[in-house]
Scaffold this motif. Sequence first.
Motif, PDB file in Angstrom:
ATOM      1  N   ARG A 139       0.824  -1.197   0.000  1.00  0.00           N
ATOM      2  CA  ARG A 139       0.000   0.000   0.000  1.00  0.00           C
ATOM      3  C   ARG A 139       0.861   1.250   0.000  1.00  0.00           C
ATOM      4  O   ARG A 139       1.980   1.263   0.500  1.00  0.00           O
ATOM      5  N   ALA A 155     -11.354  10.731   0.979  1.00  0.00           N
ATOM      6  CA  ALA A 155     -11.129   9.584   1.867  1.00  0.00           C
ATOM      7  C   ALA A 155     -12.136   8.471   1.585  1.00  0.00           C
ATOM      8  O   ALA A 155     -11.783   7.287   1.593  1.00  0.00           O
ATOM      9  N   LYS A 156     -13.383   8.854   1.329  1.00  0.00           N
ATOM     10  CA  LYS A 156     -14.389   7.851   0.973  1.00  0.00           C
ATOM     11  C   LYS A 156     -14.008   7.144  -0.325  1.00  0.00           C
ATOM     12  O   LYS A 156     -14.187   5.930  -0.468  1.00  0.00           O
ATOM     13  N   ARG A 159     -11.341   4.531   0.344  1.00  0.00           N
ATOM     14  CA  ARG A 159     -11.881   3.323   0.982  1.00  0.00           C
ATOM     15  C   ARG A 159     -12.689   2.478  -0.004  1.00  0.00           C
ATOM     16  O   ARG A 159     -12.652   1.247   0.043  1.00  0.00           O
ATOM     17  N   SER A 160     -13.428   3.134  -0.899  1.00  0.00           N
ATOM     18  CA  SER A 160     -14.249   2.379  -1.853  1.00  0.00           C
ATOM     19  C   SER A 160     -13.413   1.728  -2.951  1.00  0.00           C
ATOM     20  O   SER A 160     -13.863   0.788  -3.598  1.00  0.00           O
ATOM     21  N   SER A 162     -10.304   0.281  -2.464  1.00  0.00           N
ATOM     22  CA  SER A 162      -9.189  -0.238  -1.662  1.00  0.00           C
ATOM     23  C   SER A 162      -8.249  -1.127  -2.464  1.00  0.00           C
ATOM     24  O   SER A 162      -7.093  -1.314  -2.105  1.00  0.00           O
ATOM     25  N   THR A 167      -3.546   4.115   1.240  1.00  0.00           N
ATOM     26  CA  THR A 167      -3.962   4.168   2.638  1.00  0.00           C
ATOM     27  C   THR A 167      -3.693   5.561   3.179  1.00  0.00           C
ATOM     28  O   THR A 167      -2.727   6.227   2.755  1.00  0.00           O
TER      29      THR A 167
END
Length: 455
Positions: A139, A155-156, A159-160, A162, A167
């Motif tokens: 990562r 940030a969303k 995460r979606s 990944s 990170t």
Amino acid sequence: MIFSDRYPPQIVLPGLDVLSIFLSGFIAYYARFNTFVLHERYMLALICMALLVLVINSMANSYRAWRVTSILQMIGNLLIVWVAVGITAASLIYFAHAAERYSRFWVGLTLALSFLMAGGIRSLVQLGLQHVRLRGGARRPVFLVGPSQNVLDVAKGIRSASWEGHTIAGVERIKTPINEACIERIARRIDESHAREVWICVPLEMGNTVRTLFYALRNHTAEVRFIPAFQDMHLLNHRMSEVAGHYAIDLSVSPMSGMSRFIKRSEDILIGALISLLILPVCIMIALAIKVTSPGPILFKQYREGSNGRRFKVYKFRSMYVHDENDGKVTQAKKNDSRITKVGAFLRRTSLDELPQFYNVLQGRMSIVGPRPHALAHNEQYKELVESYMRRHKVKPGITGWAQVNGLRGETDTLQKMERRVEYDLWYIDNWSLWLDLKIIVMTVFKGFINKNAY
């Protein structure tokens, strides 16, 4: 350093492509001549193929970092490269008058096997890396800087997605104006976070902040990216480009340029010609039925707006009795419309009235897949009511489209229905690919012809 940074695609992939070409060449030679000892002219051909693969891949920018590239997109780009290599190799052999000196079976099998090898290796490596990233490995730590809402949105997104392997190493929420103490704190926190990348996530009106932060990070080794926030702006095929020696952020452009335009037109010619031949008997029977059951012409012709606003005549089988509209007004067909003939009702319900538009496709004025062309009067009506309505005309109109296979056919008797249709049309333009077109064509065969809203 993680594996993909220590051995980046720019170094690894060219070697794997060359290896695929030579390995496939030896296998194909054995399959054709039952020996692995290549004649020198076949070895020369392999060297030329390998060079072509390297040059065309480099020109297509296929060796760039592929962390955010999907496997489907990767294989699609690779297929285009290999087709270009095949065409170029065949042309060189033909113009060198050396066709009789090379086995066409060997050339074809070499290209096919090498494509499968190169694509298979890429897919396996990408799947392996994605698996590792999803489990927390390989990562890249990212430090986010920007207003709270912008940082939260980015940030969303991290995460979606990944599987891309990013990170969050740290976050600094800022407000304007930022002072010297704030800049020093940001620089210190980035150092302490050991972030590999810094993403500046600010709206366009905070352009001066980007310049200030970029200057403050001039001595840092982290990669710096600017992620602008286009609030309340409906973007279309947005990307970075270079024009007149300057970098530009394209906000609303057509995806049909360069190789994409060639692929789209080739798709229309090949599939359109094939379908035109297959439907010819059906068209003849429909033409006879129209002529026998009602007076008037077989075809209905009407001006529509095409790509970039160019007008053209669209062809349909006539489904209504001949009549005049008052003051040039175009009235949409309604349920149990008295203007529709019995044959026309069947044609409209099954979309068979659209078949003559394959001639429009072969003319180059329409595409098989694209936003459906609306009457000129409807364009004038809705362009002021629906935001980004006219951006549907960034591509050629289509016989079928993403909106139609998702049930948005027939009468648009409310503004909300038209807004939804435009939303689907713009999504198609923004996400266009050959594979999406083929998917829509298949969906049309199974669910796009007959619809309860078509009358």
